[in-house]
Design a protein around this motif. Structure first.
Motif, PDB file in Angstrom:
ATOM      1  N   THR A  68       0.782  -1.378   0.345  1.00  0.00           N
ATOM      2  CA  THR A  68      -0.220   0.223   0.002  1.00  0.00           C
ATOM      3  C   THR A  68       0.819   1.350   0.039  1.00  0.00           C
ATOM      4  O   THR A  68       2.170   0.936   0.605  1.00  0.00           O
ATOM      5  N   ARG A  69      -0.012   2.096  -0.298  1.00  0.00           N
ATOM      6  CA  ARG A  69       1.092   3.287   0.132  1.00  0.00           C
ATOM      7  C   ARG A  69       1.127   3.669   1.034  1.00  0.00           C
ATOM      8  O   ARG A  69       2.825   4.871   0.998  1.00  0.00           O
ATOM      9  N   ALA A  70       1.138   3.459   2.519  1.00  0.00           N
ATOM     10  CA  ALA A  70       1.812   3.342   2.852  1.00  0.00           C
ATOM     11  C   ALA A  70       2.705   2.590   3.958  1.00  0.00           C
ATOM     12  O   ALA A  70       2.916   2.932   4.909  1.00  0.00           O
ATOM     13  N   GLY A  71       3.185   1.474   3.154  1.00  0.00           N
ATOM     14  CA  GLY A  71       4.286   0.675   3.545  1.00  0.00           C
ATOM     15  C   GLY A  71       3.544  -0.835   3.688  1.00  0.00           C
ATOM     16  O   GLY A  71       4.091  -1.643   4.381  1.00  0.00           O
TER      17      GLY A  71
ATOM     18  N   ILE B 143       2.875  -1.373  -6.360  1.00  0.00           N
ATOM     19  CA  ILE B 143       2.171  -0.694  -5.192  1.00  0.00           C
ATOM     20  C   ILE B 143       0.840  -0.306  -5.620  1.00  0.00           C
ATOM     21  O   ILE B 143       1.485   0.214  -6.811  1.00  0.00           O
ATOM     22  N   ASP B 144       0.262  -0.595  -4.657  1.00  0.00           N
ATOM     23  CA  ASP B 144      -0.948   0.317  -4.862  1.00  0.00           C
ATOM     24  C   ASP B 144      -1.469   1.386  -4.480  1.00  0.00           C
ATOM     25  O   ASP B 144      -1.643   1.560  -3.274  1.00  0.00           O
ATOM     26  N   TRP B 145      -1.124   2.222  -5.240  1.00  0.00           N
ATOM     27  CA  TRP B 145      -1.319   3.294  -4.270  1.00  0.00           C
ATOM     28  C   TRP B 145      -2.765   4.661  -4.132  1.00  0.00           C
ATOM     29  O   TRP B 145      -2.619   4.993  -3.138  1.00  0.00           O
ATOM     30  N   THR B 146      -3.662   3.231  -4.589  1.00  0.00           N
ATOM     31  CA  THR B 146      -5.388   3.683  -4.387  1.00  0.00           C
ATOM     32  C   THR B 146      -5.672   3.356  -2.746  1.00  0.00           C
ATOM     33  O   THR B 146      -6.491   3.979  -2.287  1.00  0.00           O
ATOM     34  N   ILE B 147      -4.899   3.055  -2.213  1.00  0.00           N
ATOM     35  CA  ILE B 147      -4.730   1.921  -1.038  1.00  0.00           C
ATOM     36  C   ILE B 147      -3.421   2.188   0.473  1.00  0.00           C
ATOM     37  O   ILE B 147      -2.833   2.545  -0.040  1.00  0.00           O
ATOM     38  N   SER B 148      -3.775   2.259   1.852  1.00  0.00           N
ATOM     39  CA  SER B 148      -3.393   3.093   2.435  1.00  0.00           C
ATOM     40  C   SER B 148      -3.239   1.967   4.040  1.00  0.00           C
ATOM     41  O   SER B 148      -2.005   1.034   3.611  1.00  0.00           O
ATOM     42  N   ASP B 149      -4.148   1.016   4.203  1.00  0.00           N
ATOM     43  CA  ASP B 149      -4.217  -0.044   5.134  1.00  0.00           C
ATOM     44  C   ASP B 149      -4.472  -1.258   4.009  1.00  0.00           C
ATOM     45  O   ASP B 149      -6.026  -1.411   3.714  1.00  0.00           O
TER      46      ASP B 149
END
Ligand SMILES: CSC[C@H]1O[C@H](OP(=O)(O)O)[C@H](O)[C@@H]1O
Length: 362
Positions: free
Chosen positions: A245-248, A279-285
């Motif tokens: 996710t974009r948050a790692g 990397i999936d930039w659309t999600i964080s969690d």
């Protein structure tokens, strides 16, 4: 990479008919090297779903050629939409599948049907060539993590889970790329290869790959990884991933999260190797938003291998009436990830660092 001295990629266009797609059937490894020939989009969809080809980057590359085969049969808008839908439904977790299909759609939609087949094969070939270059770059950037621990010729012990080697990509691999480069640079690198139940990608694929390249390795049960870390026998962990996710947060083969917990508890660096297409930039969690594939219970209740008489056999390892659950991936929170090894360099597992490194993509 080479198989007994012959260079191979994991997927290629047949050099005789120049349109059918060739793969190494990974369900037959390590017992035999079967080169399968895929001639339809549906055949590619089956190969992905049944894991004849697997590994996030290779799933994407295979789907790209699946679209090319669809265009060769029927280059209409309906056929393109159908191919994207059928191939997109094969496996839900690896984001490279969606990434590759979106790229094929973007390349083909604006074209006339007459121009689509050649363009599709060209785009699929570009995806494959780029994957090879990307993974070489991952290897180059990950190599110092191993070299820094090899002072004085010291053996460096790396633990890996599942298979993120050249056979999981078009070539070189992600997690194994730094290991291959360290080996080729003369570093004494040894790999603890976790078997990776239930499909045993570690025991069947990673061990096979490393053995063919002459890399020292030891296969261990999944449950032994933490013990090796407690004994100080693991210098670092390097794994691959199917979606970040974009948050790692990192989705990877089931059991990866447990390795990350053990690594944190024992002060062992836990690195994740990935191309930016993962990397999936659309999600964080990751825990909330990454779909976790649930595969057939039979993958848990049975095992396939070579019997003592040399035949390939499937045996039941669970009582017939016992139900089984088979989540194929888990999510490692970014807080347990030491860092990401990407084609552009090493990156902290957080949104700021990822956006800094990939501002042109994010
Ligand atoms: C380089 S991606 C490898 C990644 O894919 C594997 O999953 P599967 O064998 O089910 O396709 C595993 O999660 C690896 O880490």
């Amino acid at each position: 990479m080479k198989i007994d001295g012959t260079p191979f990629r994991s997927i290629w266009v047949d050099d005789t008919d120049r349109w059918s797609v060739r793969i190494i059937d990974q369900t037959k490894l390590p017992w035999s090297i079967d080169l399968a020939r895929l001639t339809t989009m549906e055949g590619v969809a089956h190969a992905i779903k049944a894991m004849l080809v697997r590994g996030a980057p290779l799933i994407g590359a295979s789907a790209a050629y699946g679209v090319a085969l669809a265009m060769r049969a029927d280059a209409s808008d309906a056929s393109l939409a159908n191919a994207i839908a059928v191939l997109g439904a094969t496996r839900p977790t690896a984001i490279n599948l969606r990434w590759a299909l979106a790229r094929m759609q973007q390349a083909l939609q604006p074209l006339s049907p007459a121009a689509r087949t050649a363009a599709a094969y060209g785009e699929a070939a570009a995806i494959c060539d780029e994957d090879v270059a990307t993974n070489q770059a991952i290897g180059k950037h990950g190599l110092p993590l191993i070299a820094a621990r090899a002072a004085g010729g010291r053996r460096v012990n790396v633990l890996t889970h599942c298979n993120a080697g050249w056979i999981a990509t078009v070539d070189w691999g992600t997690a194994l790329a730094p290991i291959y480069m360290a080996h080729d640079a003369g570093i004494d690198v040894h790999v603890w290869v976790e078997e990776t139940r239930p499909r045993n990608q570690g025991a069947s694929l990673t061990a096979w790959e490393l053995g063919k390249h002459g890399v020292n390795h030891t296969v261990i049960a999944d449950n032994a990884g933490g013990h090796m870390m407690q004994r100080g026998d693991v210098d670092l962990v390097i794994v691959g991933t199917d979606r970040v996710t974009r948050a790692g947060d990192v989705a990877n083969k089931i059991g990866t999260y447990l390795k990350a917990l053990a690594a944190r508890d024992n002060g062992v660096p836990f690195w994740v190797a990935l191309p930016s297409s993962t990397i999936d930039w659309t999600i964080s969690d990751g825990l909330a938003d990454i779909p976790i594939e649930e595969r057939a219970a039979s993958e848990v209740t049975t095992m396939t291998g070579r019997a003592l008489d040399g035949s390939i056999a499937t045996i039941r390892v669970v009582p017939k009436d016992s139900p089984a659950a088979n989540p194929a991936f888990d999510v490692t929170p970014a807080r347990l990830v030491s860092g990401l090894i990407t084609e552009r360099g090493l990156c902290d597992a957080n949104e700021f660092a990822l956006r800094e490194m990939f501002r042109d993509i994010a």
